[in-house]
Motif scaffolding. Structure first.
Motif, PDB file in Angstrom:
ATOM      1  N   CYS A  51      -5.517   4.509  -5.054  1.00 51.90           N
ATOM      2  CA  CYS A  51      -6.472   5.822  -5.186  1.00 51.90           C
ATOM      3  C   CYS A  51      -7.220   4.944  -4.056  1.00 51.90           C
ATOM      4  CB  CYS A  51      -8.205   6.062  -5.945  1.00 51.90           C
ATOM      5  SG  CYS A  51      -6.574   6.848  -7.384  1.00 51.90           S
ATOM      6  N   TRP A  52      -7.302   3.534  -3.168  1.00 49.93           N
ATOM      7  CA  TRP A  52      -7.587   3.347  -1.713  1.00 49.93           C
ATOM      8  C   TRP A  52      -6.818   4.562  -0.281  1.00 49.93           C
ATOM      9  CZ3 TRP A  52      -4.695   1.553   1.534  1.00 49.93           C
ATOM     10  CH2 TRP A  52      -2.852   0.703   1.319  1.00 49.93           C
ATOM     11  N   GLN A  53      -5.858   4.207  -0.879  1.00 49.93           N
ATOM     12  CA  GLN A  53      -5.236   4.960   0.274  1.00 49.93           C
ATOM     13  C   GLN A  53      -4.959   6.741   0.444  1.00 49.93           C
ATOM     14  OE1 GLN A  53      -4.196   4.715  -2.925  1.00 49.93           O
ATOM     15  NE2 GLN A  53      -1.815   3.507  -2.740  1.00 49.93           N
ATOM     16  N   VAL A  54      -4.759   7.369   1.774  1.00 50.33           N
ATOM     17  CA  VAL A  54      -5.058   8.589   1.610  1.00 50.33           C
ATOM     18  C   VAL A  54      -3.927   9.820   2.285  1.00 50.33           C
ATOM     19  CG1 VAL A  54      -8.050   8.917   1.081  1.00 50.33           C
ATOM     20  CG2 VAL A  54      -6.758   8.065   3.694  1.00 50.33           C
ATOM     21  N   ALA A  55      -3.139   8.571   3.043  1.00 46.08           N
ATOM     22  CA  ALA A  55      -2.059   9.543   3.988  1.00 46.08           C
ATOM     23  C   ALA A  55      -1.825   7.979   4.789  1.00 46.08           C
ATOM     24  CB  ALA A  55      -2.626  10.165   4.896  1.00 46.08           C
ATOM     25  N   ARG A  56      -0.602   8.544   5.720  1.00 45.38           N
ATOM     26  CA  ARG A  56       0.230   7.973   6.530  1.00 45.38           C
ATOM     27  C   ARG A  56      -0.268   8.403   8.221  1.00 45.38           C
ATOM     28  NH1 ARG A  56       3.839   4.513   4.977  1.00 45.38           N
ATOM     29  NH2 ARG A  56       4.068   4.432   2.671  1.00 45.38           N
ATOM     30  N   ASP A  57      -0.212   7.545   9.144  1.00 45.33           N
ATOM     31  CA  ASP A  57      -0.254   8.001  10.437  1.00 45.33           C
ATOM     32  C   ASP A  57       0.359   7.923  11.041  1.00 45.33           C
ATOM     33  OD1 ASP A  57       0.667   5.928  11.579  1.00 45.33           O
ATOM     34  OD2 ASP A  57      -1.702   4.381  11.679  1.00 45.33           O
ATOM     35  N   ALA A  58       0.150   8.663  12.406  1.00 47.38           N
ATOM     36  CA  ALA A  58       2.216   8.989  12.569  1.00 47.38           C
ATOM     37  C   ALA A  58       3.037   8.114  13.179  1.00 47.38           C
ATOM     38  CB  ALA A  58       1.542   9.984  14.324  1.00 47.38           C
ATOM     39  N   ARG A  59       2.850   6.982  12.723  1.00 42.72           N
ATOM     40  CA  ARG A  59       3.659   5.684  12.991  1.00 42.72           C
ATOM     41  C   ARG A  59       3.974   5.559  11.672  1.00 42.72           C
ATOM     42  NH1 ARG A  59       1.597   0.228  14.725  1.00 42.72           N
ATOM     43  NH2 ARG A  59      -0.396   1.476  14.390  1.00 42.72           N
ATOM     44  N   GLY A  61      -5.553  -8.717  -3.847  1.00 41.27           N
ATOM     45  CA  GLY A  61      -4.160  -7.936  -4.175  1.00 41.27           C
ATOM     46  C   GLY A  61      -4.773  -6.610  -3.933  1.00 41.27           C
ATOM     47  N   ILE A  62      -3.783  -5.943  -3.866  1.00 43.39           N
ATOM     48  CA  ILE A  62      -3.380  -4.276  -3.719  1.00 43.39           C
ATOM     49  C   ILE A  62      -2.407  -3.790  -4.368  1.00 43.39           C
ATOM     50  CG2 ILE A  62      -1.794  -4.183  -1.497  1.00 43.39           C
ATOM     51  CD1 ILE A  62      -4.293  -3.130   0.031  1.00 43.39           C
ATOM     52  N   TYR A  63      -2.366  -2.295  -4.202  1.00 47.13           N
ATOM     53  CA  TYR A  63      -1.591  -1.172  -5.192  1.00 47.13           C
ATOM     54  C   TYR A  63      -1.228  -0.610  -3.854  1.00 47.13           C
ATOM     55  CZ  TYR A  63      -0.661   2.397  -8.728  1.00 47.13           C
ATOM     56  OH  TYR A  63       0.128   3.592  -8.834  1.00 47.13           O
ATOM     57  N   THR A  64       0.232  -0.166  -4.538  1.00 47.46           N
ATOM     58  CA  THR A  64       1.310   1.009  -4.021  1.00 47.46           C
ATOM     59  C   THR A  64       2.310   1.109  -4.948  1.00 47.46           C
ATOM     60  OG1 THR A  64       2.840   1.566  -2.335  1.00 47.46           O
ATOM     61  CG2 THR A  64       3.648  -0.616  -2.760  1.00 47.46           C
ATOM     62  N   ASP A  65       3.345   1.931  -4.813  1.00 46.74           N
ATOM     63  CA  ASP A  65       4.114   2.646  -6.183  1.00 46.74           C
ATOM     64  C   ASP A  65       4.999   2.716  -4.963  1.00 46.74           C
ATOM     65  OD1 ASP A  65       3.859   4.610  -8.237  1.00 46.74           O
ATOM     66  OD2 ASP A  65       5.350   4.965  -7.069  1.00 46.74           O
ATOM     67  N   ALA A  66       6.859   1.694  -5.930  1.00 50.02           N
ATOM     68  CA  ALA A  66       8.325   1.988  -5.539  1.00 50.02           C
ATOM     69  C   ALA A  66       8.889   3.696  -5.569  1.00 50.02           C
ATOM     70  CB  ALA A  66       9.126   1.257  -6.699  1.00 50.02           C
ATOM     71  N   GLY A  67       7.565   4.701  -5.719  1.00 51.52           N
ATOM     72  CA  GLY A  67       8.522   5.990  -5.621  1.00 51.52           C
ATOM     73  C   GLY A  67       7.501   6.742  -4.368  1.00 51.52           C
ATOM     74  N   ARG A  68       7.911   8.161  -4.537  1.00 54.95           N
ATOM     75  CA  ARG A  68       6.816   9.096  -3.478  1.00 54.95           C
ATOM     76  C   ARG A  68       5.967   8.912  -3.243  1.00 54.95           C
ATOM     77  NH1 ARG A  68      11.378  11.023  -6.030  1.00 54.95           N
ATOM     78  NH2 ARG A  68      13.182  10.693  -5.320  1.00 54.95           N
ATOM     79  N   LYS A  69       4.761   9.268  -4.582  1.00 46.80           N
ATOM     80  CA  LYS A  69       3.605   9.483  -4.555  1.00 46.80           C
ATOM     81  C   LYS A  69       3.380   8.282  -5.713  1.00 46.80           C
ATOM     82  CE  LYS A  69       3.207  14.260  -3.957  1.00 46.80           C
ATOM     83  NZ  LYS A  69       2.586  15.258  -4.761  1.00 46.80           N
ATOM     84  N   THR A  70       2.089   7.185  -5.810  1.00 45.64           N
ATOM     85  CA  THR A  70       1.292   7.279  -6.459  1.00 45.64           C
ATOM     86  C   THR A  70       0.690   7.615  -7.843  1.00 45.64           C
ATOM     87  OG1 THR A  70      -1.354   7.455  -6.016  1.00 45.64           O
ATOM     88  CG2 THR A  70      -0.403   5.453  -4.335  1.00 45.64           C
ATOM     89  N   CYS A  71       0.079   7.145  -8.855  1.00 46.34           N
ATOM     90  CA  CYS A  71       0.526   8.173 -10.554  1.00 46.34           C
ATOM     91  C   CYS A  71      -0.652   8.917 -10.152  1.00 46.34           C
ATOM     92  CB  CYS A  71       0.095   7.298 -11.365  1.00 46.34           C
ATOM     93  SG  CYS A  71       1.391   6.106 -11.855  1.00 46.34           S
ATOM     94  N   GLN A  72      -1.546   8.888  -8.867  1.00 46.12           N
ATOM     95  CA  GLN A  72      -2.437   9.107  -8.906  1.00 46.12           C
ATOM     96  C   GLN A  72      -2.633   9.816  -7.654  1.00 46.12           C
ATOM     97  OE1 GLN A  72      -5.265   9.316 -10.951  1.00 46.12           O
ATOM     98  NE2 GLN A  72      -3.932   8.096 -12.178  1.00 46.12           N
ATOM     99  N   GLY A  73      -1.515  10.413  -7.208  1.00 44.13           N
ATOM    100  CA  GLY A  73      -0.848  11.493  -5.770  1.00 44.13           C
ATOM    101  C   GLY A  73      -0.979  10.968  -4.353  1.00 44.13           C
ATOM    102  N   ARG A  74      -1.387   9.863  -4.623  1.00 43.42           N
ATOM    103  CA  ARG A  74      -1.138   8.808  -3.031  1.00 43.42           C
ATOM    104  C   ARG A  74       0.104   9.173  -2.428  1.00 43.42           C
ATOM    105  NH1 ARG A  74      -7.310   8.260  -3.064  1.00 43.42           N
ATOM    106  NH2 ARG A  74      -7.871   9.783  -3.910  1.00 43.42           N
TER     107      ARG A  74
END
Ligand code: GLA
Length: 403
Positions: A87-95, A124-137
Protein backbone atom coordinates in the motif's frame (compact mmCIF):
# COMPACT_ATOMS: atom_id res chain seq x y z
CA UNK A 1 -6.66 -12.07 -5.86
CA UNK A 2 -5.50 -15.46 -7.01
CA UNK A 3 -5.05 -16.77 -3.48
CA UNK A 4 -5.45 -20.47 -2.92
CA UNK A 5 -5.23 -22.51 0.18
CA UNK A 6 -2.01 -24.42 0.70
CA UNK A 7 -2.81 -27.84 -0.63
CA UNK A 8 0.66 -29.29 -0.69
CA UNK A 9 1.09 -30.05 2.96
CA UNK A 10 1.50 -33.73 3.72
CA UNK A 11 -1.19 -35.16 5.93
CA UNK A 12 -0.02 -34.49 9.44
CA UNK A 13 0.05 -38.14 10.45
CA UNK A 14 2.45 -39.00 7.66
CA UNK A 15 4.58 -36.05 8.57
CA UNK A 16 4.79 -37.20 12.17
CA UNK A 17 5.80 -40.69 11.16
CA UNK A 18 8.60 -39.30 9.01
CA UNK A 19 9.74 -36.93 11.69
CA UNK A 20 9.70 -39.47 14.48
CA UNK A 21 11.62 -41.99 12.41
CA UNK A 22 14.40 -39.50 11.79
CA UNK A 23 17.12 -38.75 14.28
CA UNK A 24 18.25 -35.12 14.28
CA UNK A 25 19.39 -35.04 10.66
CA UNK A 26 22.88 -34.32 9.42
CA UNK A 27 23.48 -30.75 8.30
CA UNK A 28 22.04 -29.96 4.89
CA UNK A 29 24.99 -30.03 2.49
CA UNK A 30 26.91 -26.81 2.16
CA UNK A 31 25.28 -25.78 -1.11
CA UNK A 32 26.07 -22.56 -2.81
CA UNK A 33 23.80 -21.30 -5.49
CA UNK A 34 23.28 -18.33 -7.70
CA UNK A 35 21.03 -16.99 -4.97
CA UNK A 36 23.86 -16.82 -2.54
CA UNK A 37 24.09 -13.09 -2.03
CA UNK A 38 25.92 -13.64 1.25
CA UNK A 39 23.02 -12.18 3.26
CA UNK A 40 20.80 -13.52 6.03
CA UNK A 41 23.40 -15.95 7.37
CA UNK A 42 21.04 -16.13 10.35
CA UNK A 43 17.25 -15.69 10.03
CA UNK A 44 16.35 -12.04 9.36
CA UNK A 45 15.01 -10.05 12.31
CA UNK A 46 13.02 -6.85 12.13
CA UNK A 47 9.54 -5.35 11.96
CA UNK A 48 6.90 -5.26 9.22
CA UNK A 49 3.80 -3.05 9.02
CA UNK A 50 1.25 -5.58 7.73
CA UNK A 51 0.03 -7.60 10.72
CA UNK A 52 -0.90 -4.57 12.81
CA UNK A 53 -1.35 -1.67 10.40
CA UNK A 54 -2.48 -3.25 7.11
CA UNK A 55 -2.70 -0.48 4.50
CA UNK A 56 -2.39 2.31 7.08
CA UNK A 57 1.30 2.94 6.39
CA UNK A 58 3.11 6.29 6.27
CA UNK A 59 6.55 7.83 6.54
CA UNK A 60 5.58 9.10 9.96
CA UNK A 61 4.73 5.58 11.17
CA UNK A 62 8.01 4.22 9.83
CA UNK A 63 10.02 6.99 11.50
CA UNK A 64 8.23 6.46 14.82
CA UNK A 65 8.80 2.70 14.61
CA UNK A 66 12.50 3.22 13.84
CA UNK A 67 12.79 5.66 16.78
CA UNK A 68 11.08 3.15 19.06
CA UNK A 69 13.23 0.22 17.95
CA UNK A 70 16.42 2.21 18.50
CA UNK A 71 15.27 3.24 22.00
CA UNK A 72 13.41 0.22 23.38
CA UNK A 73 16.13 -2.40 23.06
CA UNK A 74 14.84 -4.09 19.90
CA UNK A 75 17.63 -2.86 17.63
CA UNK A 76 20.24 -3.91 20.17
CA UNK A 77 18.61 -7.34 20.49
CA UNK A 78 19.06 -7.86 16.73
CA UNK A 79 15.85 -6.56 15.11
CA UNK A 80 17.37 -4.81 12.08
CA UNK A 81 14.92 -4.51 9.18
CA UNK A 82 12.07 -1.97 9.23
CA UNK A 83 9.83 -3.04 6.37
CA UNK A 84 6.88 -1.26 4.78
CA UNK A 85 4.45 -3.86 3.44
CA UNK A 86 1.70 -3.32 0.85
CA UNK A 87 0.00 0.00 0.00
CA UNK A 88 2.93 2.43 -0.16
CA UNK A 89 2.83 2.53 -3.98
CA UNK A 90 0.16 4.21 -6.12
CA UNK A 91 1.29 4.21 -9.77
CA UNK A 92 4.22 4.30 -12.18
CA UNK A 93 5.55 7.47 -13.80
CA UNK A 94 6.07 8.00 -17.54
CA UNK A 95 9.37 6.10 -17.37
CA UNK A 96 7.76 3.25 -15.46
CA UNK A 97 9.29 4.07 -12.09
CA UNK A 98 7.13 3.20 -9.07
CA UNK A 99 5.63 6.22 -7.33
CA UNK A 100 5.04 6.25 -3.57
CA UNK A 101 1.79 7.71 -2.19
CA UNK A 102 2.77 11.39 -1.86
CA UNK A 103 0.26 12.11 0.90
CA UNK A 104 1.59 9.32 3.09
CA UNK A 105 5.23 9.45 1.99
CA UNK A 106 5.95 13.12 1.23
CA UNK A 107 9.48 13.34 -0.09
CA UNK A 108 9.42 9.71 -1.26
CA UNK A 109 11.34 6.71 -0.05
CA UNK A 110 14.98 7.82 -0.25
CA UNK A 111 14.85 10.25 2.72
CA UNK A 112 12.90 7.68 4.70
CA UNK A 113 15.55 5.02 4.05
CA UNK A 114 18.19 7.57 5.10
CA UNK A 115 16.30 8.20 8.33
CA UNK A 116 16.05 4.50 9.13
CA UNK A 117 19.75 4.01 8.35
CA UNK A 118 20.70 6.93 10.59
CA UNK A 119 18.99 5.06 13.44
CA UNK A 120 21.31 2.12 12.89
CA UNK A 121 18.56 0.06 11.23
CA UNK A 122 17.93 -1.31 7.75
CA UNK A 123 15.11 -0.47 5.36
CA UNK A 124 12.72 -2.95 3.75
CA UNK A 125 9.99 -2.61 1.17
CA UNK A 126 7.30 -4.75 -0.48
CA UNK A 127 6.33 -5.53 -4.06
CA UNK A 128 4.61 -8.34 -5.96
CA UNK A 129 5.96 -10.63 -8.68
CA UNK A 130 2.59 -10.51 -10.44
CA UNK A 131 0.77 -7.70 -12.21
CA UNK A 132 -0.63 -6.08 -9.05
CA UNK A 133 -0.04 -6.34 -5.33
CA UNK A 134 -2.58 -8.11 -3.12
CA UNK A 135 -4.15 -4.70 -2.42
CA UNK A 136 -4.30 -3.84 -6.12
CA UNK A 137 -1.25 -1.56 -6.32
CA UNK A 138 1.20 -1.83 -9.27
CA UNK A 139 3.11 -5.15 -9.30
CA UNK A 140 6.64 -5.75 -10.57
CA UNK A 141 5.82 -8.17 -13.40
CA UNK A 142 7.61 -6.93 -16.52
CA UNK A 143 9.37 -4.21 -14.49
CA UNK A 144 11.71 -6.37 -12.43
CA UNK A 145 15.00 -4.80 -13.51
CA UNK A 146 13.71 -1.24 -13.18
CA UNK A 147 12.12 -1.90 -9.78
CA UNK A 148 15.27 -3.58 -8.46
CA UNK A 149 17.35 -0.57 -9.60
CA UNK A 150 14.81 1.81 -8.09
CA UNK A 151 14.88 0.00 -4.74
CA UNK A 152 18.69 -0.10 -4.78
CA UNK A 153 18.77 3.64 -5.55
CA UNK A 154 16.49 4.38 -2.60
CA UNK A 155 18.75 2.44 -0.24
CA UNK A 156 16.49 -0.58 0.26
CA UNK A 157 18.10 -3.49 2.14
CA UNK A 158 15.25 -6.05 2.06
CA UNK A 159 12.47 -6.76 -0.44
CA UNK A 160 9.42 -8.91 0.24
CA UNK A 161 7.91 -10.09 -3.04
CA UNK A 162 4.30 -11.27 -2.98
CA UNK A 163 2.38 -13.45 -5.48
CA UNK A 164 -1.05 -11.89 -6.15
CA UNK A 165 -2.31 -11.22 -9.69
CA UNK A 166 0.02 -13.88 -11.05
CA UNK A 167 -2.43 -16.05 -13.01
CA UNK A 168 -0.63 -18.01 -15.70
CA UNK A 169 2.81 -17.11 -14.41
CA UNK A 170 5.35 -19.65 -13.16
CA UNK A 171 6.54 -18.83 -9.63
CA UNK A 172 9.95 -20.38 -9.99
CA UNK A 173 10.65 -18.41 -13.16
CA UNK A 174 9.30 -15.10 -11.90
CA UNK A 175 11.15 -15.26 -8.60
CA UNK A 176 14.36 -16.18 -10.44
CA UNK A 177 13.86 -13.12 -12.64
CA UNK A 178 13.51 -10.96 -9.55
CA UNK A 179 16.56 -12.62 -7.94
CA UNK A 180 18.69 -11.82 -11.00
CA UNK A 181 17.35 -8.27 -11.14
CA UNK A 182 18.25 -7.71 -7.49
CA UNK A 183 21.74 -9.17 -7.96
CA UNK A 184 22.27 -6.95 -11.02
CA UNK A 185 21.12 -3.84 -9.14
CA UNK A 186 24.38 -3.94 -7.22
CA UNK A 187 23.16 -3.39 -3.64
CA UNK A 188 23.00 -6.14 -1.02
CA UNK A 189 19.24 -6.76 -0.69
CA UNK A 190 17.68 -9.61 1.29
CA UNK A 191 15.15 -11.36 -0.96
CA UNK A 192 11.97 -12.54 0.77
CA UNK A 193 9.79 -14.83 -1.36
CA UNK A 194 6.09 -14.75 -0.46
CA UNK A 195 4.06 -17.21 -2.54
CA UNK A 196 2.51 -18.86 0.54
CA UNK A 197 4.04 -22.29 -0.07
CA UNK A 198 1.89 -22.86 -3.15
CA UNK A 199 4.67 -23.95 -5.50
CA UNK A 200 6.90 -26.02 -3.21
CA UNK A 201 9.33 -23.11 -2.55
CA UNK A 202 11.30 -25.22 -0.06
CA UNK A 203 12.62 -27.04 -3.16
CA UNK A 204 13.78 -24.02 -5.19
CA UNK A 205 13.78 -21.25 -2.57
CA UNK A 206 17.34 -21.96 -1.38
CA UNK A 207 18.57 -21.33 -4.94
CA UNK A 208 16.46 -18.23 -5.36
CA UNK A 209 15.92 -16.21 -2.20
CA UNK A 210 16.94 -15.82 1.42
CA UNK A 211 13.57 -16.84 2.85
CA UNK A 212 10.32 -18.18 1.47
CA UNK A 213 6.88 -18.27 3.02
CA UNK A 214 5.76 -21.84 3.63
CA UNK A 215 2.17 -21.00 4.52
CA UNK A 216 -0.85 -18.84 4.02
CA UNK A 217 -1.09 -15.63 6.10
CA UNK A 218 -0.93 -15.98 9.87
CA UNK A 219 -3.74 -14.51 11.96
CA UNK A 220 -3.60 -13.58 15.61
CA UNK A 221 -5.06 -16.81 17.03
CA UNK A 222 -3.91 -20.23 18.24
CA UNK A 223 -5.37 -22.29 15.40
CA UNK A 224 -3.68 -20.19 12.77
CA UNK A 225 -0.38 -20.51 14.62
CA UNK A 226 -0.72 -24.31 14.87
CA UNK A 227 -1.62 -24.57 11.20
CA UNK A 228 1.51 -22.64 10.16
CA UNK A 229 3.68 -24.71 12.51
CA UNK A 230 2.25 -27.99 11.15
CA UNK A 231 3.24 -26.96 7.64
CA UNK A 232 6.61 -25.28 8.17
CA UNK A 233 7.92 -28.06 10.43
CA UNK A 234 7.83 -30.46 7.49
CA UNK A 235 10.58 -28.70 5.58
CA UNK A 236 13.30 -28.55 8.23
CA UNK A 237 16.00 -29.93 5.95
CA UNK A 238 15.60 -27.01 3.52
CA UNK A 239 16.75 -24.43 6.09
CA UNK A 240 20.39 -23.38 6.17
CA UNK A 241 22.44 -20.19 6.55
CA UNK A 242 21.23 -17.76 3.90
CA UNK A 243 17.99 -19.69 3.18
CA UNK A 244 15.09 -20.03 5.62
CA UNK A 245 11.56 -21.37 5.83
CA UNK A 246 9.21 -18.49 6.70
CA UNK A 247 6.05 -19.46 8.60
CA UNK A 248 5.05 -15.74 8.45
CA UNK A 249 5.54 -12.74 10.67
CA UNK A 250 5.02 -12.58 14.43
CA UNK A 251 1.69 -11.74 16.05
CA UNK A 252 3.27 -11.33 19.52
CA UNK A 253 1.77 -8.24 21.17
CA UNK A 254 -1.25 -7.89 18.91
CA UNK A 255 -3.66 -9.02 21.62
CA UNK A 256 -5.37 -12.10 20.20
CA UNK A 257 -3.47 -14.73 22.19
CA UNK A 258 -2.53 -15.32 25.83
CA UNK A 259 0.92 -14.73 27.25
CA UNK A 260 1.63 -18.48 27.17
CA UNK A 261 0.47 -18.74 23.55
CA UNK A 262 2.71 -15.85 22.52
CA UNK A 263 5.65 -17.45 24.37
CA UNK A 264 4.94 -20.66 22.45
CA UNK A 265 4.73 -18.67 19.20
CA UNK A 266 8.12 -16.99 19.76
CA UNK A 267 9.77 -20.20 20.99
CA UNK A 268 8.50 -22.25 18.03
CA UNK A 269 9.73 -19.64 15.56
CA UNK A 270 13.15 -19.71 17.28
CA UNK A 271 13.23 -23.53 17.20
CA UNK A 272 12.29 -23.48 13.50
CA UNK A 273 15.07 -20.95 12.69
CA UNK A 274 12.31 -18.74 11.33
CA UNK A 275 12.65 -15.04 10.59
CA UNK A 276 11.69 -12.99 13.66
CA UNK A 277 9.74 -10.14 12.12
CA UNK A 278 7.69 -8.36 14.77
CA UNK A 279 4.21 -7.47 13.57
CA UNK A 280 2.89 -5.42 16.48
CA UNK A 281 2.87 -1.72 17.32
CA UNK A 282 6.38 -1.58 18.74
CA UNK A 283 5.87 2.07 19.71
CA UNK A 284 3.90 0.71 22.69
CA UNK A 285 6.62 -1.65 23.88
CA UNK A 286 7.83 0.68 26.62
CA UNK A 287 4.36 1.38 28.05
CA UNK A 288 3.86 0.52 31.71
CA UNK A 289 0.88 -1.78 31.13
CA UNK A 290 1.04 -5.48 32.00
CA UNK A 291 0.46 -6.35 28.36
CA UNK A 292 3.42 -4.23 27.18
CA UNK A 293 5.63 -5.83 29.84
CA UNK A 294 4.71 -9.32 28.67
CA UNK A 295 5.34 -8.40 25.04
CA UNK A 296 8.71 -6.90 25.96
CA UNK A 297 9.73 -10.02 27.90
CA UNK A 298 8.94 -12.12 24.84
CA UNK A 299 10.34 -10.04 21.97
CA UNK A 300 13.46 -9.15 23.95
CA UNK A 301 14.20 -12.61 25.37
CA UNK A 302 17.83 -12.80 24.30
CA UNK A 303 18.23 -16.45 25.26
CA UNK A 304 15.43 -17.47 22.90
CA UNK A 305 16.68 -15.08 20.21
CA UNK A 306 20.14 -16.70 20.52
CA UNK A 307 18.59 -20.08 19.63
CA UNK A 308 16.90 -18.58 16.56
CA UNK A 309 20.14 -16.90 15.53
CA UNK A 310 22.43 -19.88 16.17
CA UNK A 311 25.18 -19.89 13.55
CA UNK A 312 24.75 -23.45 12.25
CA UNK A 313 21.19 -22.64 11.25
CA UNK A 314 19.60 -26.06 11.79
CA UNK A 315 15.81 -26.06 12.03
CA UNK A 316 14.38 -28.13 14.91
CA UNK A 317 12.41 -31.32 14.42
CA UNK A 318 10.01 -33.18 16.68
CA UNK A 319 11.94 -35.98 18.41
CA UNK A 320 9.28 -37.26 20.83
CA UNK A 321 5.50 -37.16 20.71
CA UNK A 322 3.92 -39.31 23.41
CA UNK A 323 0.50 -37.96 22.36
CA UNK A 324 -0.47 -35.89 19.28
CA UNK A 325 -0.83 -32.81 21.51
CA UNK A 326 2.49 -33.27 23.33
CA UNK A 327 5.78 -32.78 21.56
CA UNK A 328 9.47 -32.50 22.32
CA UNK A 329 11.36 -30.52 19.70
CA UNK A 330 15.17 -30.39 19.44
CA UNK A 331 17.76 -28.54 17.42
CA UNK A 332 21.54 -28.78 17.59
CA UNK A 333 23.44 -25.58 18.33
CA UNK A 334 26.89 -24.47 17.25
CA UNK A 335 28.52 -25.13 20.65
CA UNK A 336 27.34 -28.75 20.87
CA UNK A 337 24.35 -27.98 23.09
CA UNK A 338 20.76 -28.72 22.08
CA UNK A 339 17.81 -26.34 22.22
CA UNK A 340 14.86 -28.36 23.49
CA UNK A 341 11.21 -27.35 23.51
CA UNK A 342 8.51 -29.08 25.53
CA UNK A 343 5.40 -28.07 23.59
CA UNK A 344 1.88 -28.59 24.93
CA UNK A 345 -0.70 -28.05 22.19
CA UNK A 346 -3.58 -29.05 24.50
CA UNK A 347 -5.87 -26.64 26.42
CA UNK A 348 -4.90 -28.14 29.81
CA UNK A 349 -1.53 -28.17 31.59
CA UNK A 350 0.37 -31.45 31.35
CA UNK A 351 3.73 -32.97 32.21
CA UNK A 352 6.10 -33.57 29.30
CA UNK A 353 9.36 -35.52 29.60
CA UNK A 354 12.46 -35.05 27.44
CA UNK A 355 14.70 -38.09 27.01
CA UNK A 356 18.32 -37.10 26.35
CA UNK A 357 18.93 -39.83 23.79
CA UNK A 358 15.94 -38.75 21.71
CA UNK A 359 17.02 -35.15 21.96
CA UNK A 360 20.45 -36.08 20.58
CA UNK A 361 22.43 -35.82 23.84
CA UNK A 362 24.88 -38.73 23.98
CA UNK A 363 26.20 -38.20 27.52
CA UNK A 364 24.28 -39.55 30.51
CA UNK A 365 23.91 -36.14 32.13
CA UNK A 366 23.61 -32.63 30.83
CA UNK A 367 23.44 -29.13 32.22
CA UNK A 368 19.93 -27.68 31.79
CA UNK A 369 18.96 -24.03 31.57
CA UNK A 370 15.38 -22.74 31.37
CA UNK A 371 15.27 -19.99 28.72
CA UNK A 372 12.00 -18.41 29.95
CA UNK A 373 12.71 -18.62 33.69
CA UNK A 374 16.33 -17.57 32.96
CA UNK A 375 17.48 -20.16 35.49
CA UNK A 376 19.99 -23.00 35.72
CA UNK A 377 18.10 -26.19 36.59
CA UNK A 378 21.13 -28.35 37.36
CA UNK A 379 22.95 -31.35 35.88
CA UNK A 380 20.27 -33.91 35.03
CA UNK A 381 19.79 -37.21 33.19
CA UNK A 382 16.54 -36.14 31.53
CA UNK A 383 13.91 -33.52 32.21
CA UNK A 384 10.21 -33.50 33.09
CA UNK A 385 8.17 -30.35 33.54
CA UNK A 386 4.60 -29.25 33.93
CA UNK A 387 3.88 -27.33 30.73
CA UNK A 388 1.06 -24.77 30.72
CA UNK A 389 -1.96 -25.13 28.42
CA UNK A 390 -1.03 -23.97 24.88
CA UNK A 391 2.43 -23.39 26.26
CA UNK A 392 6.07 -24.33 26.26
CA UNK A 393 9.10 -24.93 28.40
CA UNK A 394 12.24 -24.05 26.47
CA UNK A 395 15.64 -25.36 27.48
CA UNK A 396 19.27 -25.21 26.53
CA UNK A 397 20.81 -28.60 27.27
CA UNK A 398 24.60 -28.89 27.33
CA UNK A 399 26.14 -32.39 27.44
CA UNK A 400 28.51 -33.16 30.32
CA UNK A 401 31.19 -35.67 29.45
CA UNK A 402 30.89 -38.06 32.40
CA UNK A 403 32.17 -41.29 30.89
C1 GLA B 1 -0.37 -11.17 1.20
C2 GLA B 1 0.87 -11.51 2.04
C3 GLA B 1 0.79 -10.76 3.35
C4 GLA B 1 0.74 -9.27 3.09
C5 GLA B 1 -0.45 -8.94 2.18
C6 GLA B 1 -0.45 -7.49 1.73
O1 GLA B 1 -1.55 -11.63 1.79
O2 GLA B 1 0.92 -12.89 2.26
O3 GLA B 1 1.92 -11.05 4.17
O4 GLA B 1 1.93 -8.86 2.47
O5 GLA B 1 -0.46 -9.75 1.02
O6 GLA B 1 -1.48 -7.22 0.85
Amino acid sequence: MNRRQVRLALPLAAAFAAILAAAVPAAAGAQTSRADNGLARTPPMGWNSWNHFGCDVSARLVREVADAMAANGMRDAGYAYVTIDDCWQVARDARGVLIADSARFPGGMKPLADYVHAKGLKFGIYTDAGRKTCQGRPGSYGHEALDARTFAGWGVDYVKVDWCWADGLDARTQYATMRDALLAAGRPIVFSICEWGENRPWEWGPGTGNLWRTTDDISDNWNSLLSNVNISMQFATAARPGAWNDPDMLEVGNGGMTRDEYRAHFSLWAMMAAPLIAGNDVRQLSDSTRRAGETRDILLNREVIAVDQDSIGRQAIVVQSPHPDLQVWARPLADGARAVLLFNRAPVQTTIHADWRRVGIRTKTARVRDLWAHKELGVLDGYSAMVPAHGVVMLRVTPIDDR
